[in-house]
Design a protein around this motif. Structure first.
Motif, mmCIF file in Angstrom:
data_model
loop_
_atom_site.group_PDB
_atom_site.id
_atom_site.type_symbol
_atom_site.label_atom_id
_atom_site.label_comp_id
_atom_site.label_asym_id
_atom_site.label_seq_id
_atom_site.Cartn_x
_atom_site.Cartn_y
_atom_site.Cartn_z
ATOM 1 N N CYS A 63 -9.161 51.739 39.715
ATOM 2 C CA CYS A 63 -9.878 50.476 39.486
ATOM 3 C C CYS A 63 -8.976 49.247 39.614
ATOM 4 O O CYS A 63 -9.472 48.118 39.585
ATOM 5 C CB CYS A 63 -10.550 50.486 38.109
ATOM 6 S SG CYS A 63 -9.371 50.424 36.747
ATOM 7 N N LYS A 65 -9.323 51.694 31.175
ATOM 8 C CA LYS A 65 -10.571 51.115 31.671
ATOM 9 C C LYS A 65 -11.468 52.185 32.295
ATOM 10 O O LYS A 65 -12.623 52.325 31.923
ATOM 11 C CB LYS A 65 -10.256 50.026 32.696
ATOM 12 C CG LYS A 65 -11.464 49.177 33.055
ATOM 13 C CD LYS A 65 -11.094 48.091 34.039
ATOM 14 C CE LYS A 65 -12.320 47.378 34.575
ATOM 15 N NZ LYS A 65 -11.994 46.589 35.768
ATOM 16 N N CYS A 66 -10.883 52.998 33.218
ATOM 17 C CA CYS A 66 -11.718 53.975 33.918
ATOM 18 C C CYS A 66 -11.346 55.424 33.620
ATOM 19 O O CYS A 66 -12.069 56.337 34.001
ATOM 20 C CB CYS A 66 -11.672 53.726 35.426
ATOM 21 S SG CYS A 66 -10.071 54.142 36.155
ATOM 22 N N CYS A 104 -3.657 50.687 38.202
ATOM 23 C CA CYS A 104 -4.497 51.881 38.287
ATOM 24 C C CYS A 104 -4.881 52.146 39.735
ATOM 25 O O CYS A 104 -5.324 51.239 40.445
ATOM 26 C CB CYS A 104 -5.758 51.689 37.437
ATOM 27 S SG CYS A 104 -6.916 53.054 37.570
ATOM 28 N N CYS A 134 -5.691 55.543 32.393
ATOM 29 C CA CYS A 134 -6.147 54.164 32.477
ATOM 30 C C CYS A 134 -7.181 53.939 31.375
ATOM 31 O O CYS A 134 -8.131 54.694 31.247
ATOM 32 C CB CYS A 134 -6.781 53.911 33.840
ATOM 33 S SG CYS A 134 -7.632 52.330 33.956
HETATM 34 ZN ZN LIG Z 1 -8.538 52.425 36.087
#
Ligand SMILES: [Zn+2]
Length: 122
Positions: free
Chosen positions: A117, A102-103, A114, A100
């Motif tokens: 998140c 983002k995280c 995901c 992912c």
């Molecule tokens: Zn994520």
């Protein structure tokens, strides 16, 4: 012990032997070169220089190769055999695992959102 682990052992063993041999050949070759050059008109001097040169060349080739192979072998053992033979991209190997953005949670095959998140994957 699977076949990859055996290969790793061999690879690391051979590469360490190559590094040691290469270093010995390099040092021995330089000593031969240095001791042969002053005696150069004599056949013994020429032989020493030629043989020394070959040893230096061998050392220069085998040491980087050995270091490279040791690196590959150690990199394989660092992943603890998660690289399966002939199956590298499948079965959740660490090699092709997407994350992912983002995280950083590992994204599983076929997952669209995901699991950590909730970010939508493209
Ligand atoms: Zn994520």
């Amino acid at each position: 012990m699977n076949s990859i682990q055996k290969q790793k052992g061999w690879l690391v063993g051979i590469s360490i032997a190559m590094i040691v041999l290469g270093a010995v050949a390099l040092v021995g070759g330089i000593i031969l070169l240095v001791s042969g050059i002053p005696a150069i008109p004599a056949v013994a001097g020429i032989l020493k220089v030629v043989f020394g040169g070959l040893l230096v060349l061998f050392g220069l080739v085998s040491m980087p190769l050995g270091i490279r192979w040791a690196w590959v072998g150690l990199a394989l053992s660092a992943t603890k055999g998660s690289i399966k033979q002939g199956n590298i991209a499948k079965e959740g190997g660490t090699v092709n695992m997407k994350k992912c953005d983002k995280c950083g949670t590992e994204r599983k095959e076929g997952e669209e959102v995901c699991s950590n998140c909730g970010k939508k994957f493209e």
